[in-house]
Design an enzyme around this catalytic site. Structure first.
Site, mmCIF file in Angstrom:
data_model
loop_
_atom_site.group_PDB
_atom_site.id
_atom_site.type_symbol
_atom_site.label_atom_id
_atom_site.label_comp_id
_atom_site.label_asym_id
_atom_site.label_seq_id
_atom_site.Cartn_x
_atom_site.Cartn_y
_atom_site.Cartn_z
ATOM 1 N N SER A 94 0.850 -1.185 0.000
ATOM 2 C CA SER A 94 0.000 0.000 0.000
ATOM 3 C C SER A 94 0.898 1.252 0.000
ATOM 4 O O SER A 94 1.714 1.423 -0.880
ATOM 5 C CB SER A 94 -0.943 -0.038 1.204
ATOM 6 O OG SER A 94 -1.995 0.890 1.053
ATOM 7 N N LYS A 146 -22.970 15.982 6.532
ATOM 8 C CA LYS A 146 -22.015 16.186 7.620
ATOM 9 C C LYS A 146 -21.882 14.961 8.521
ATOM 10 O O LYS A 146 -20.839 14.745 9.133
ATOM 11 C CB LYS A 146 -22.465 17.403 8.449
ATOM 12 C CG LYS A 146 -21.392 18.047 9.266
ATOM 13 C CD LYS A 146 -20.249 18.541 8.424
ATOM 14 C CE LYS A 146 -19.165 19.136 9.321
ATOM 15 N NZ LYS A 146 -17.917 19.358 8.597
#
Length: 265
Positions: A94, A146
């Site tokens: 990664s 949100k």
């Protein structure tokens, strides 16, 4: 003394930077651009190194910090015209592979774990548990997105779709970085960008690394038996050395072990 006498030939010196651990900003990770920036600057600028060697052992972490560190390595390599060689230990996966790909050449042990060119986001859902305990979750926002993926509320399809779009964009940036760095070395017949991992032996055949080799034999073969190493690394503060951050270190250690465990290490 030799550096003051121009007609005496000095042995070649390689600057060695160790990149070990999870990639994360702040105290959560050992590897981030703020901590490594001054170290990399010294490694490339101090004296005239024949090369900069990166000793990598990282399961990855933050894509932003990976990109910042990788970009700094490339900028310094081009400014100072110094080749960069990466040496993989247990794992360069990664974000760890993102750092390795910033080098001009990558070497690994046959048993090293390489790859994981993908992006992951993991969490948990606790809304059923809260409901069974009679606990009511109260969230008030200004902006409909949100509270996206709030673990204490049921998952919404639109939130998952939004997250997948973000992950796809980051994955695309990762793929672009690897393709720009490895170019024609990559095996075009294989899909290398699924998040799969390989041993060092297989990674050579796929073009993800350049060869099987350990650091000192490769450096001696490249620069001669008298090659010298100049080591650079992150130094712990006095408080860290004497255990003033034991709680933080313990938490970071747990997170790091979890990251390595994903690769069987």
């Amino acid at each position: 003394m030799k550096r003051w006498i121009p007609f005496l030939k000095s042995e070649p010196t390689v600057a060695l930077v160790r990149l070990n651990g999870v990639i994360a900003s702040g105290a959560r990770g050992q590897l981030n651009d703020q901590a490594l920036g001054p170290i990399l600057e010294k490694a490339f600028r101090r004296g005239k190194p024949a090369a900069v060697a990166l000793e990598i052992n990282s399961p990855g972490g933050s894509p932003v910090q990976s990109a910042l560190i990788g970009a700094r390595i490339r900028r310094l390599a081009e400014e100072k015209e110094v080749p960069v060689l990466a040496f993989v230990e247990d794992v360069a996966a990664s974000g760890g592979y993102w750092l390795a790909a910033a080098a001009d050449e990558i070497f690994a042990d046959p048993n090293s774990v390489v790859g994981s060119i993908g992006v992951i986001s993991a969490g948990f859902g606790a809304h059923v548990f809260l409901s069974r305990q009679g606990i009511e979750r109260r969230v008030h926002t200004a902006g409909g997105s949100k509270s996206m993926l709030d673990p204490f509320r049921p998952e919404k399809e639109e939130d998952v779709a939004r997250l997948k779009r973000l992950l796809g964009q980051i994955h695309g940036n990762f793929i672009e970085h690897v393709q720009s760095r490895r170019g024609d070395k990559l095996d075009k017949s294989e899909d290398l960008f699924t998040g799969e991992i390989w041993t060092g032996s297989d990674a050579v055949d796929l073009g993800l690394i350049d060869g099987i080799g350990h650091m000192m034999p490769v450096l001696k073969d490249r620069f001669g038996d008298k090659v010298k190493l100049r080591r650079y690394g992150v130094r712990k503060s006095v408080f860290q050395r004497f255990g003033a951050t034991l709680a933080q270190d313990a938490l970071s250690g747990i997170e790091e072990r979890a990251e390595y465990a994903r690769f069987g290490l």
